[in-house]
Structure formats: C-alpha cells, structure tokens
Write a protein that holds these residues in place. Structure first.
Motif, PDB file in Angstrom:
ATOM      1  N   ILE A 156       2.409  -7.139 -10.749  1.00 48.62           N
ATOM      2  CA  ILE A 156       3.006  -7.005  -9.274  1.00 48.62           C
ATOM      3  C   ILE A 156       2.800  -5.155  -9.223  1.00 48.62           C
ATOM      4  O   ILE A 156       2.572  -4.707  -8.121  1.00 48.62           O
ATOM      5  CB  ILE A 156       4.211  -7.562  -9.147  1.00 48.62           C
ATOM      6  N   ILE A 157       3.349  -4.619 -10.334  1.00 50.33           N
ATOM      7  CA  ILE A 157       3.674  -3.093 -10.092  1.00 50.33           C
ATOM      8  C   ILE A 157       2.221  -2.247  -9.862  1.00 50.33           C
ATOM      9  O   ILE A 157       2.163  -1.594  -8.588  1.00 50.33           O
ATOM     10  CB  ILE A 157       3.987  -2.539 -11.489  1.00 50.33           C
ATOM     11  N   PRO A 158       0.983  -2.551 -10.598  1.00 52.35           N
ATOM     12  CA  PRO A 158      -0.035  -2.063 -10.404  1.00 52.35           C
ATOM     13  C   PRO A 158      -0.762  -2.675  -8.871  1.00 52.35           C
ATOM     14  O   PRO A 158      -1.354  -1.818  -8.184  1.00 52.35           O
ATOM     15  CB  PRO A 158      -1.104  -2.123 -11.136  1.00 52.35           C
ATOM     16  N   TYR A 159      -0.375  -3.913  -8.755  1.00 52.86           N
ATOM     17  CA  TYR A 159      -1.210  -4.470  -7.519  1.00 52.86           C
ATOM     18  C   TYR A 159      -0.452  -3.664  -6.192  1.00 52.86           C
ATOM     19  O   TYR A 159      -1.031  -3.987  -5.262  1.00 52.86           O
ATOM     20  CB  TYR A 159      -0.853  -5.864  -7.522  1.00 52.86           C
ATOM     21  N   LEU A 160       1.018  -3.476  -6.307  1.00 53.17           N
ATOM     22  CA  LEU A 160       1.483  -3.015  -5.184  1.00 53.17           C
ATOM     23  C   LEU A 160       1.024  -1.504  -4.777  1.00 53.17           C
ATOM     24  O   LEU A 160       1.123  -1.169  -3.662  1.00 53.17           O
ATOM     25  CB  LEU A 160       3.015  -2.740  -5.912  1.00 53.17           C
ATOM     26  N   SER A 161       0.001  -0.962  -5.600  1.00 53.98           N
ATOM     27  CA  SER A 161      -0.476   0.254  -4.917  1.00 53.98           C
ATOM     28  C   SER A 161      -1.512  -0.273  -3.791  1.00 53.98           C
ATOM     29  O   SER A 161      -1.383   0.846  -3.177  1.00 53.98           O
ATOM     30  CB  SER A 161      -1.645   0.594  -6.257  1.00 53.98           C
ATOM     31  N   ILE A 162      -1.982  -1.142  -3.693  1.00 53.10           N
ATOM     32  CA  ILE A 162      -2.887  -1.420  -2.504  1.00 53.10           C
ATOM     33  C   ILE A 162      -1.963  -1.417  -1.114  1.00 53.10           C
ATOM     34  O   ILE A 162      -2.260  -0.662  -0.190  1.00 53.10           O
ATOM     35  CB  ILE A 162      -3.573  -2.727  -2.647  1.00 53.10           C
ATOM     36  N   PRO A 163      -0.952  -2.095  -1.124  1.00 52.33           N
ATOM     37  CA  PRO A 163      -0.014  -2.146   0.176  1.00 52.33           C
ATOM     38  C   PRO A 163       0.475  -1.110   0.349  1.00 52.33           C
ATOM     39  O   PRO A 163       1.000  -0.446   1.650  1.00 52.33           O
ATOM     40  CB  PRO A 163       0.780  -3.363   0.032  1.00 52.33           C
ATOM     41  N   ILE A 164       1.166  -0.369  -0.642  1.00 48.25           N
ATOM     42  CA  ILE A 164       1.721   0.915  -0.447  1.00 48.25           C
ATOM     43  C   ILE A 164       0.849   1.947  -0.011  1.00 48.25           C
ATOM     44  O   ILE A 164       1.071   2.720   1.058  1.00 48.25           O
ATOM     45  CB  ILE A 164       2.480   1.435  -1.925  1.00 48.25           C
ATOM     46  N   GLY A 165      -0.311   2.169  -0.526  1.00 50.43           N
ATOM     47  CA  GLY A 165      -1.432   3.123  -0.241  1.00 50.43           C
ATOM     48  C   GLY A 165      -1.714   2.598   0.962  1.00 50.43           C
ATOM     49  O   GLY A 165      -1.927   3.633   2.000  1.00 50.43           O
ATOM     50  N   MET A 166      -1.992   1.451   1.647  1.00 47.88           N
ATOM     51  CA  MET A 166      -2.503   1.151   3.137  1.00 47.88           C
ATOM     52  C   MET A 166      -1.598   1.494   3.986  1.00 47.88           C
ATOM     53  O   MET A 166      -1.691   1.753   4.982  1.00 47.88           O
ATOM     54  CB  MET A 166      -2.974  -0.200   2.878  1.00 47.88           C
ATOM     55  N   PHE A 167      -0.184   1.209   3.623  1.00 48.23           N
ATOM     56  CA  PHE A 167       0.868   1.428   4.347  1.00 48.23           C
ATOM     57  C   PHE A 167       1.223   2.845   4.896  1.00 48.23           C
ATOM     58  O   PHE A 167       1.425   3.230   6.048  1.00 48.23           O
ATOM     59  CB  PHE A 167       2.278   0.766   4.063  1.00 48.23           C
TER      60      PHE A 167
END
Length: 166
Positions: free
Chosen positions: A131-142
């Motif tokens: 979940i930690i590396p996958y969070l890069s997508i919503p965080i970066g997009m947000f």
C-alpha cells in the motif's frame, strides 16, 4: 492572493522537501546495490525494491511539480499559431480536461488500492506493505489536482482581464 495559489505554493514547497529526501535514498540504494553486486559479488536483496519504490514516489511527485511550474510535456505547435482569444479558450479547455482526467485518476487509484487484496500485499524482499508504494499514485495525482485547480483559476482570471495565458 487567492487561496488556491497559497495552497499550491505551500504544497510545492512540501513536494520539494519530499523529493530532496527521496533522491538521496534512491541514489544510495542504487549505489549500494551496484557496489555489492559487482564489486563484492554479494547482491543486496533490499536495495532494488527500495530504489524502485523511491523512484516511483519521486516520479509522481515530480510530475506534480512539473504541472506547477508549467513544464509538463505539451505540444504547442497549433496553440502558438492561433489568435490570442482562441488560444486562451484552448488553454482553459486543456487545463479543465487535464483537471478532470487527474480527478478521475485519483478516484480510480483510491478505489484500486482500497481493494482488500492490495491492502494485505507485502513486497517480496523487504516485506513493506505494498500500500505504501501504491499510495504514490493517489498522492501524486491529488497534488497535481491542486496545481491544476490553481492554474485553471489563474487562467480564467487572465482571460477575463484579456491577457495572454501562458
């Protein structure tokens, strides 16, 4: 000064700090991996994962930063050759389309990482929750959404004042 500009500028400062922290970690893990693999003939199993995860995070944060400073990749051959009024309309339409698409990506990425199979995954060597590396997508997009909102609002203001949007 608008609220969107304040939030976007503050977020940009935070993004700089995050990237300044991530890049040395990336370089250290890559250097250590190459050193141990080729010089000492004893590869580090964790180094590739850490460098991959930091690279992914830095890439998404960097993409958001490129939107903020208006350095994202764009093809402007058509936009540069049309009258200012039509140019402003095209730029505003492009920003709105990019904003809506990025919002869709935020929604879909949150939906994707909320899947129970994703929530319980761990990386192979370091056992970091995926979940930690996958969070890069919503965080970066947000972060990108915030910058797009600021650029869109600023472009509307410039168009209203009959200025050329850049």
């Amino acid at each position: 000064m608008s609220l969107f500009k304040i939030v976007s500028d503050s977020l940009f400062k935070l993004e700089k700090v995050i990237v300044i922290i991530l890049l040395p970690i990336l370089l250290f893990s890559l250097f250590a991996d190459v050193l141990f693999r080729y010089a000492l003939n004893s590869p580090l199993l964790w180094a590739q994962e850490i460098s991959l995860f930091t690279f992914i995070f830095a890439s998404f944060i960097g993409a958001s930063m490129s939107v903020k400073v208006k350095e994202a990749v764009a093809v402007t051959i058509l936009v540069d050759r049309i009258p200012v009024s039509l140019r402003n309309i095209l730029i505003i339409t492009g920003l709105l389309t990019s904003l809506l698409f990025t919002l869709l990506l935020v929604y879909l990425s949150i939906k994707w990482i909320s899947n129970p199979t994703i929530l319980y995954q761990k990386s192979v060597t370091t056992q970091i929750p995926m979940i930690i590396p996958y969070l890069s997508i919503p965080i970066g997009m947000f972060f990108m959404v915030i910058h797009f909102v600021h650029l869109f609002m600023d472009s509307l203001r410039q168009a209203k004042e009959k200025k050329v949007i850049e």
